[in-house]
Design an enzyme around this catalytic site. Sequence first.
Site, PDB file in Angstrom:
ATOM      1  CG  ASP A 179      -1.845   1.060   1.388  1.00 60.74           C
ATOM      2  OD1 ASP A 179      -2.067   1.778   0.392  1.00 60.74           O
ATOM      3  OD2 ASP A 179      -2.402   1.224   2.491  1.00 60.74           O
ATOM      4  CD  GLU A 221      -8.185  11.342  -8.621  1.00 58.58           C
ATOM      5  OE1 GLU A 221      -8.513  10.933  -9.742  1.00 58.58           O
ATOM      6  OE2 GLU A 221      -8.868  12.094  -7.941  1.00 58.58           O
ATOM      7  N   GLY A 223      -3.806   5.430  -9.154  1.00 63.08           N
ATOM      8  CA  GLY A 223      -4.570   4.182  -9.202  1.00 63.08           C
ATOM      9  C   GLY A 223      -5.592   4.240 -10.302  1.00 63.08           C
ATOM     10  CG  ASP A 240      -9.200   3.279   2.177  1.00 65.24           C
ATOM     11  OD1 ASP A 240      -8.484   3.066   1.182  1.00 65.24           O
ATOM     12  OD2 ASP A 240      -8.802   3.169   3.350  1.00 65.24           O
TER      13      ASP A 240
HETATM   14  C1  GAL Z   1      -5.262   2.105   3.372  1.00 59.65           C
HETATM   15  C2  GAL Z   1      -5.829   1.012   2.493  1.00 59.65           C
HETATM   16  C3  GAL Z   1      -6.777   0.189   3.337  1.00 59.65           C
HETATM   17  C4  GAL Z   1      -6.031  -0.387   4.514  1.00 59.65           C
HETATM   18  C5  GAL Z   1      -5.347   0.731   5.294  1.00 59.65           C
HETATM   19  C6  GAL Z   1      -4.456   0.192   6.407  1.00 59.65           C
HETATM   20  O1  GAL Z   1      -4.392   2.890   2.638  1.00 59.65           O
HETATM   21  O2  GAL Z   1      -6.500   1.579   1.411  1.00 59.65           O
HETATM   22  O3  GAL Z   1      -7.362  -0.836   2.556  1.00 59.65           O
HETATM   23  O4  GAL Z   1      -5.081  -1.315   4.054  1.00 59.65           O
HETATM   24  O5  GAL Z   1      -4.548   1.515   4.455  1.00 59.65           O
HETATM   25  O6  GAL Z   1      -3.865   1.203   7.126  1.00 59.65           O
END
Ligand code: GAL
Length: 428
Positions: A179, A221, A223, A240
């Site tokens: 991430d 963006e 993604g 998210d």
């Molecule tokens: C975000 C991600 C979530 C989760 C979170 C954990 O950036 O989009 O799905 O993994 O981090 O901190």
Amino acid sequence: MRRVRALLCLALVLVVVDAGLVASGQPEDASARRHPSEAQPGPAQPALAQRPPMGWNSWNTFGCDIDERKIRGVADALVRSGMRDAGYRYVVVDDCWYVPERDATGDLRADPSRFPSGMAALGNYLHARGFGFGLYMSPNARTCAQQAGTYPGATGSGDRERQDARTFASWGVDYLKYDWCFGAGSPAGVRAAFATMRDALAATGRPILFGINPNSNVPGEPGETEEWCGIAHSSRTTEDIAPVWTTGHRNAHPMGVRDVIEVSADLTGRARPGYWNDPDMLEVGVRGGPGALTPAETRTHMSMWAMFAAPLVAGNDPRAMTEADRRVLTRREVVEVNQDPLGRSATRLVSGDHQVWAKPLRDGTAVALYNRSDQPAEIGTDLGQLGLEPGTYRVRDLWGEGRWTTEGAVAARVPAHGTALLRLEPGA
Ligand code: GAL
């Protein structure tokens, strides 16, 4: 450039020609520390994701409040409820599983107070029950929870990719969720950082599915705007998701189901076996947060993720799942649309409040009649608009019992925020 990249990607030979454009003046940006050549070739192992990955992830329900008892309990519930056998095969432990500081040799460690048996033992537990084991990490100095200040430390994999990939492999990890979660970075720099972990995973010799989120907190963006085939097996396209119909956000945290569908409409051409668009995890049965999905919205969520050929990663608590949610998540005919071997995403044929989407299947066509509006509506299409040869087609309602034939019109009465999901096959 993006077009060229997409073509190369089809041949699964990716050459990143713009990787020199790394971000500057951002010392914690993993991309700024790399030589451009590190981002070159080596596709993600394509055989790993011939169908969209399916599984469960701890984040949507538990956030940082995770421990081995919970994860094992969830795995047992996935077995009991039939979810594992419906296809939910990866159990992914998201952010906050680690000790905030690395050990003296720089290795990551599981938090011994919450995972006293250790990660290899958890992996064994999952493997013994037919699951793949997934873990979360980040390419920058901090994971997303560390970045947000909700979890201490700075354990990101930046500059330690080989070491961390070896650690993951030694624990029996089968899926890495990686991430970005950093408020800076050019698309090319982000690409270089992800490619470094892709190559580190490959170097372990263990097949590890690589699902990335290049999207979070990155200006531009990437993604949504960039193609990540050849780097990863799946890539987040949106910010998210939350268990809510709409927040009105185009691509900002958090997004509702309706918002994600709108963004996804422009990206469907990218999905193919070995590389999938990831519009984020399922909110079916997730309680709390800004709202809850109605039954019609829940079916729309599941229907459209099936149509997108998106990873189906449940985010609920399967230990306390309602029968209605279990039925939605395990609806065989709907999962089959998602997992169809052709591996194509749906395209949107009609936009607006009363939408028509079509997804080619190996043996037929899936059609979604999606009512975005706040009122029930009759939504219709026909064989011509669906691009089908004239003839007689069998139609099946995948959420109900209805079966009929048509030689032209395809229509259904659809509740507000609902979706009629149909399967058409040629023949009487
Ligand atoms: C975000 C991600 C979530 C989760 C979170 C954990 O950036 O989009 O799905 O993994 O981090 O901190």
